[in-house]
Design a protein around this motif. Sequence first.
Motif, PDB file in Angstrom:
ATOM      1  N   LEU A   1     -27.984   8.793  83.838  1.00 21.52           N
ATOM      2  CA  LEU A   1     -28.593   7.765  82.997  1.00 21.52           C
ATOM      3  C   LEU A   1     -27.590   7.102  82.048  1.00 21.52           C
ATOM      4  O   LEU A   1     -27.992   6.451  81.077  1.00 21.52           O
ATOM      5  N   ARG A   2     -26.291   7.254  82.338  1.00 19.56           N
ATOM      6  CA  ARG A   2     -25.264   6.565  81.568  1.00 19.56           C
ATOM      7  C   ARG A   2     -25.131   5.136  82.078  1.00 19.56           C
ATOM      8  O   ARG A   2     -25.105   4.911  83.295  1.00 19.56           O
ATOM      9  N   VAL A   3     -25.049   4.183  81.162  1.00 20.98           N
ATOM     10  CA  VAL A   3     -24.854   2.798  81.585  1.00 20.98           C
ATOM     11  C   VAL A   3     -23.502   2.699  82.274  1.00 20.98           C
ATOM     12  O   VAL A   3     -22.468   3.080  81.716  1.00 20.98           O
ATOM     13  N   ARG A   4     -23.515   2.221  83.486  1.00 23.33           N
ATOM     14  CA  ARG A   4     -22.313   2.203  84.308  1.00 23.33           C
ATOM     15  C   ARG A   4     -21.261   1.265  83.723  1.00 23.33           C
ATOM     16  O   ARG A   4     -21.563   0.189  83.234  1.00 23.33           O
ATOM     17  N   ARG A   5     -19.996   1.733  83.772  1.00 25.94           N
ATOM     18  CA  ARG A   5     -18.827   0.990  83.311  1.00 25.94           C
ATOM     19  C   ARG A   5     -18.760   0.850  81.790  1.00 25.94           C
ATOM     20  O   ARG A   5     -17.945   0.094  81.271  1.00 25.94           O
ATOM     21  N   LEU A   6     -19.626   1.593  81.086  1.00 20.13           N
ATOM     22  CA  LEU A   6     -19.556   1.640  79.625  1.00 20.13           C
ATOM     23  C   LEU A   6     -19.531   3.099  79.185  1.00 20.13           C
ATOM     24  O   LEU A   6     -19.839   3.997  79.960  1.00 20.13           O
TER      25      LEU A   6
END
Length: 547
Positions: A504-509
């Motif tokens: 659930l981590r925002v991808r590329r951030l």
Amino acid sequence: MNSQARSRAATNPTSDVTEFDYVIVGAGSAGCVLANRLSADGKTSVLLLEAGPKDSNIWIHVPLGYGRLFKDKTVNWMYQTEPEPGLDGRSVFQPRGKVLGGSSSINGLLYVRGQHEDYDRWRQHGNSGWGFDDVLPYFKKAEDQQRGADDFHGAGGPLPVSDLIHADPLSAAFIAAAAETGIPLNPDFNGAAQEGAGFFQTTTTRRGRRASTAVAYLRPARDRSNLHVETSALAQRVVFEGRRADAVEYRKAGTLRTARARKEILIASGAYNSPQLLQLSGVGPAELLRKHGIEVVLDAPGVGQDLQDHLQVRVVMRCAKPITLNDIVNHPVRRILAGARYAAFRQGPLTIAAGTSGAFFKTNPRLATPDIQIHFLPFSTDKMGEKLHSFSGFSASVCQLRPESRGSLRIRSADPAAPPEIRINYLSTEVDRTANVEGLKILRKILQAPALRSYVVEEVDPGAKVSSDEALLNYCRARGSTIYHPTSTCRMGSDPLAVVDQRLRVRRLEGLRVVDASVMPDLVSGNTNAAIIMIAEKASDMILEDR
């Protein structure tokens, strides 16, 4: 900020700049779970921001109070879609909770997890750890099941899951009528299999009170010194340092404040407000952001895409006996007696959820699992949230479980207070149109079965004049509406349009996760609140593992 200043800020949440380990944006079905679990050690500092007020409105805590809250702007975002081409150009009202507990404080209280296959499909789409066997422990962890623990249920968790307190004869007759048409009886829609007819369970306490996540999760944690809750605090944007989420700017009492996160910022604002906040923060389709003068942090075209929702189409019946909620509400003495019964014993019609009994079935025998859900209600109205009919009436609605139609959410401006542009595109595919028509035909057979015959005078809406497939589809277009389950606007996955990864981590951030209905890869086959709570339970463990 030096260590001394950080210490002062963390213990003084009313200052203009504060700092915490975790900042959670949104105190809804997911946010309250996160706040409880992440602050449980008594040491990890957590700030929970909620745009709405405290859950002090008395009707929040009365199960049938959802009817009073449906269009109450003090606790409801009261969104509208853009004109829907598949629904004769009508805009569809979209109620969403704006209060502690979020939509779990104003929803219909049904506890339905969906099908085992829903979660296996999530896993098969590349989301490792999200199959049914993976998520079942989190459903069980959350649950305090009235019937006790077993292979599919837990006891002793924060969330009460209860049998109906007020089981009326009409709801029981619907189950019997469904069985007469060949739909098997099912005492537990959340057990080994979903298919069948039976009574719904609800998120209510054993004493007939609503168990929102604000009640079940947040209230037991409120006295923790490491948990700070700010209500009437509207998030303006996430502030980035490079690609790392550093802080949340929010407005409270006319003052712009900043809360920094030492570890992570967790967006839990729901399928509409989470992508809206990301776009306001510079994370979204670059062309859209530049149009509104927002600096692009990350060109992420998937933010706000793949919006999904369940459509419902209701059938209204005139009842032969004065035993419906219509009869109680429209009779001053019976209405007073019902209120007194609830006040004294927490029993009676005020404990009714937005569905007493129901059914799950297939419109085509070639389908592997049910594609239609029926919600039965011992009352009738033209529109939810409006006055009940003056006649004795009951209703049942068809809900297609896995629609193919997809929509979008896009900001209209850089103003955080401006409602977003919502397009759901109901009935935009042939599969969706056919499923709704076939579902209505099967529902009509149930409502005409012997077990209900003594209760039925006539079908009021759509009425006997509507009989052909074309006429039924036209009725769906003219009267269909949301059943309040928007999802998937910050979808989990590994493809180019996926917004978050399997943790659930925002991808590329860095330092930013989304935890709510927006991360669902696709809709679950049923009501969404139970699944959102499960997502937040699982996310809490992942966040603590990754710290």
